[in-house]
Scaffold this motif. Structure first.
Motif, mmCIF file in Angstrom:
data_model
loop_
_atom_site.group_PDB
_atom_site.id
_atom_site.type_symbol
_atom_site.label_atom_id
_atom_site.label_comp_id
_atom_site.label_asym_id
_atom_site.label_seq_id
_atom_site.Cartn_x
_atom_site.Cartn_y
_atom_site.Cartn_z
ATOM 1 N N GLN A 1 8.686 -0.128 -15.607
ATOM 2 C CA GLN A 1 7.461 -0.672 -15.002
ATOM 3 C C GLN A 1 7.146 0.082 -13.721
ATOM 4 N N ILE A 2 5.954 0.678 -13.663
ATOM 5 C CA ILE A 2 5.489 1.312 -12.429
ATOM 6 C C ILE A 2 4.510 0.367 -11.752
ATOM 7 N N ILE A 3 4.806 0.031 -10.504
ATOM 8 C CA ILE A 3 3.919 -0.792 -9.685
ATOM 9 C C ILE A 3 3.300 0.127 -8.646
ATOM 10 N N ASN A 4 2.054 0.491 -8.882
ATOM 11 C CA ASN A 4 1.356 1.421 -8.007
ATOM 12 C C ASN A 4 0.656 0.633 -6.898
ATOM 13 N N VAL A 5 1.190 0.751 -5.683
ATOM 14 C CA VAL A 5 0.628 0.038 -4.533
ATOM 15 C C VAL A 5 -0.533 0.868 -4.001
ATOM 16 N N SER A 6 -1.739 0.391 -4.197
ATOM 17 C CA SER A 6 -2.945 1.170 -3.907
ATOM 18 C C SER A 6 -2.896 1.774 -2.514
#
Length: 369
Positions: free
Chosen positions: A166-171
């Motif tokens: 899971q990649i959680i891309n923090v804007s």
């Protein structure tokens, strides 16, 4: 805003993340969908072909019946031979295919005017794959040819290990979305099933995404620096996730590691250079453990000296030149060097580098690039 303390050594970071980490359970996937996954192994249960196959158009015969046949002393057949096309199985009693010109038919009598070699014009049983042949070793990547072999063996699925990442891309704006895409594609090429979610750079958004995932490996992207909006590390700590912030890797010092229960977490910087440096040094070894994958090392002499600072592991980009490794960049990953690099290696933190001509082990970018 988080703060960074003493840097944790790359090897220590890996030890923390790998502690108790189990290889992903085997799953079954259709042969065509298994391409690119990491195999759990495949041994042929039967030979290919299972019966002799014609590789040319002609008459199917038994070579033993035609010993000594010639134009002066033709062999007479007791019954008409069967015509076969290339790719057809031979009749059970036949082992050879002869050209049409070798058979003379007159008044219902079939004569063979030349002696063939046994097996001529055929592909015999097991010529392609023998029974018990190791088609795929555990840890090998499934390629199209393996899928083809599995299909011809009559298999409906292949055993693979496909960890969920899971990649959680923090804007964070800028090129960070591209960075997240680059890491996602690289992880997929290494055998992971990758999902990505883009979240706002708030503690609530990060915590919500973190709590919703059931991945085998979690990677956050962005928010690990020292800006006023860099909240990723504080968000993890607010969830009582133990975090080591700052890894002795160049590039990638602002990265962090943690664990959500038994699930490893890697918090990558948002820039491509820092994210990729940490991913190569820490992320890929984790995926190798989860998939059981083989990551081969190639040994070549180094073309010129590499100098490295003791205490920090440094990523080096390499090109091949005249059978040697040519260093392109040490401790940095500029786009020009990435575009030319064939391989990469990690200078250990305890090393001052390598002298010119020294044999060095490196990982080919290959599918990972």
């Amino acid at each position: 805003m988080n703060s960074i303390g003493a840097l944790i050594a790359r090897d220590d970071a890996l030890d923390i993340l790998l502690a108790g980490l189990q290889i992903t359970p085997i799953s079954q996937q259709p042969p065509d969908e298994a391409i690119g996954r990491i195999s759990a192994g495949l041994i042929a249960s039967s030979p290919l072909p299972a019966k002799s196959v014609a590789i040319t158009d002609g008459w199917a015969v038994r070579a033993l019946d035609l010993v000594g046949a010639s134009a002066y002393s033709p062999a007479l057949l007791m019954k008409p031979p069967r015509w076969v096309e290339s790719g057809e199985f031979l009749p059970d009693e036949c082992d050879t295919v002869i050209e049409s010109a070798w058979l003379d038919q007159k008044d219902g009598i079939f004569q063979i005017v030349s002696e063939p070699r046994p097996g001529e014009g055929t592909r015999p049983v097991g010529a392609e794959i023998s029974a018990d042949f190791v088609v795929l070793r555990a840890g090998q990547k499934v390629r199209s040819i393996h899928s083809l072999i599995a299909t011809q063996l009559g298999l409906r699925s292949l055993s693979v290990r496909a960890p969920r990442l899971q990649i959680i891309n923090v804007s964070g704006g800028g090129d960070q979305s591209f960075t997240a895409q680059y890491i996602a594609e690289d992880a997929a090429r290494a055998g992971a099933v990758v999902t990505r979610v883009d979240v706002a750079n708030t503690t609530i958004a990060i915590a919500s995404a973190m709590g919703a995932t059931e991945a085998h490996l979690i990677v956050t992207m962005g928010g690990t620096g020292f800006g006023k909006t860099d909240v990723t590390i504080d968000s993890l700590r607010s969830m009582d996730i133990p975090v080591a912030h700052g890894i002795a890797i160049t590039p990638g010092r602002t990265a962090a590691i943690g664990r959500k229960g038994d699930t490893p977490i890697i918090a990558l910087p948002g820039d491509l250079e820092g994210a990729l440096g940490t991913w190569l040094a820490v992320g890929l070894p984790l995926l190798d453990r989860l998939t059981g994958g083989e990551r081969l090392l190639e040994l070549r002499p180094i073309r010129r000296k590499i100098s490295s600072a003791v205490g920090v592991a440094e990523v080096v980009l390499l090109a091949t030149q005249s059978g040697e490794w040519l260093p392109l960049a040490v401790g940095e990953l500029p786009l020009w060097a990435l575009s030319q690099a064939d391989a990469w290696m990690l200078v250990p933190a305890e090393s001052e580098g390598f002298r010119a001509g020294e044999l060095c082990q490196a990982h080919r970018f290959g599918d990972e690039k």
